[in-house]
Scaffold this motif. Structure first.
Motif, short mmCIF file in Angstrom:
data_model
loop_
_atom_site.label_atom_id
_atom_site.label_comp_id
_atom_site.label_asym_id
_atom_site.label_seq_id
_atom_site.Cartn_x
_atom_site.Cartn_y
_atom_site.Cartn_z
N UNK A 52 0.86 -1.18 0.00
CA UNK A 52 0.00 0.00 0.00
C UNK A 52 0.90 1.23 0.00
N UNK A 53 0.58 2.18 -0.88
CA UNK A 53 1.38 3.39 -1.05
C UNK A 53 0.58 4.63 -0.65
N UNK A 54 1.31 5.74 -0.48
CA UNK A 54 0.64 7.03 -0.35
C UNK A 54 0.38 7.56 -1.77
N UNK A 55 -0.19 8.75 -1.86
CA UNK A 55 -0.51 9.32 -3.18
C UNK A 55 0.73 9.53 -4.04
N UNK A 56 1.88 9.76 -3.41
CA UNK A 56 3.11 9.99 -4.15
C UNK A 56 3.77 8.69 -4.62
N UNK A 57 3.21 7.55 -4.23
CA UNK A 57 3.76 6.26 -4.64
C UNK A 57 4.81 5.71 -3.69
N UNK A 58 4.97 6.33 -2.52
CA UNK A 58 5.93 5.83 -1.52
C UNK A 58 5.29 4.73 -0.69
N UNK A 59 6.09 3.75 -0.30
CA UNK A 59 5.60 2.62 0.48
C UNK A 59 5.07 3.08 1.83
N UNK A 60 3.85 2.64 2.15
CA UNK A 60 3.29 2.82 3.50
C UNK A 60 3.38 1.51 4.28
N UNK A 61 3.04 0.41 3.61
CA UNK A 61 3.02 -0.89 4.27
C UNK A 61 3.17 -2.00 3.25
N UNK A 62 3.85 -3.07 3.64
CA UNK A 62 3.99 -4.26 2.81
C UNK A 62 3.76 -5.47 3.69
N UNK A 63 2.96 -6.36 3.20
CA UNK A 63 2.73 -7.64 3.88
C UNK A 63 3.08 -8.71 2.87
N UNK A 64 3.85 -9.70 3.28
CA UNK A 64 4.24 -10.77 2.37
C UNK A 64 3.95 -12.12 2.95
N UNK A 65 3.49 -13.02 2.11
CA UNK A 65 3.18 -14.38 2.55
C UNK A 65 3.93 -15.37 1.68
#
Length: 187
Positions: free
Chosen positions: A145-158
Motif C-alpha cells: 500500500x502506497x501514499x498518493x506519491x507512490x511511496x511505500x506505506x506498508x507491505x505484507x508478504x506471505x
C-alpha cells in the motif's frame, strides 16, 4: 508440523554449501510447546534457544474462505476501529509484482529507525530479500500500500505452499502507521 529429525547437522552443512555461506542464522517458531525429546534433538543438532524473541511469539490463522464481514466480526473492537480508520486512505493495497528489494529494505530501515527496539534489528537487506524472492519465486506474494506519491506505506508478504500461507514480511513505515495501512494490507 514436520519432521524435526531433518534439522540435523547435515541440514546445516548442506544449507551452508548451497548458499556458499560461512555461517547460518536460522530462526523458527514452534506452533506448539516443544517436548523434551524435540528440545534434545534440536540442541544436539547445534540449535539453541534465542535469548531475545522477535515478534508476537504466536501465529495467527486466518481462513481465506471467509468473507471480510465475517472476519471482522471476530476481530477485537480496537482492531475493527483501526481497520475502519485505514479505509479513509485514498489509495488501495495491491499485489506487488516484480518487487524491488531496495524499496522493501528502505521501508524496513525506516520502520527500524522509528521503533528503535533495544538489541533487535528488524531490518532486512536488499540482498536477503532478493535471495528470498529467488528461493520462493511465485510462492512469495507481496501486498503493498502506497501514499498518493507512490511511496511505500506498508507491505505484507506471505509464503504460499499448497493451501497454507505464512505471514513472512510485515513492514509499515512511520507514515503508514499514521494511516493504519498495515490493517489494509492484511485484509
Amino acid at each position: 508440523g514436520g519432521d524435526l529429525t531433518l534439522l540435523n547437522n547435515d541440514f546445516s552443512s548442506s544449507l551452508k554449501q548451497l548458499l556458499s555461506a560461512r555461517f547460518l542464522y536460522v530462526r523458527f517458531g514452534m506452533m506448539i510447546d516443544s517436548t523434551q525429546e524435540q528440545t534434545s534433538l534440536l540442541t544436539g543438532a547445534g540449535f539453541q534457544k534465542s535469548k531475545n524473541p522477535i515478534g508476537a511469539r504466536q501465529s495467527m490463522l486466518l481462513s481465506a474462505h471467509i468473507d471480510e464481514e465475517t472476519m471482522l466480526s471476530s476481530a477485537s473492537s480496537n482492531w475493527k476501529r483501526n481497520y475502519k480508520r485505514s479505509l479513509r486512505s485514498t489509495t488501495a493495497p495491491y499485489v506487488w509484482n516484480n518487487a524491488l528489494p531496495e524499496q522493501l529494505e528502505d521501508a524496513y530501515r525506516r520502520m527500524d529507525e522509528y521503533k528503535k527496539v533495544d538489541g533487535v534489528k528488524l531490518q532486512m537487506s536488499a540482498s536477503d530479500i532478493r535471495s528470498i524472492q529467488d528461493c520462493f519465486g511465485s510462492g512469495l506474494i507481496l501486498i503493498r500500500m502506497d501514499n498518493e506519491a507512490g511511496d511505500v506505506l506498508s507491505v505484507r508478504g506471505a509464503l504460499i505452499q499448497q493451501s497454507t500461507a505464512w505471514d513472512f514480511f510485515a513492514v509499515t513505515t512511520p507514515e503508514g502507521r499514521k494511516t493504519y495501512a498495515s490493517h489494509r494490507t492484511l485484509v
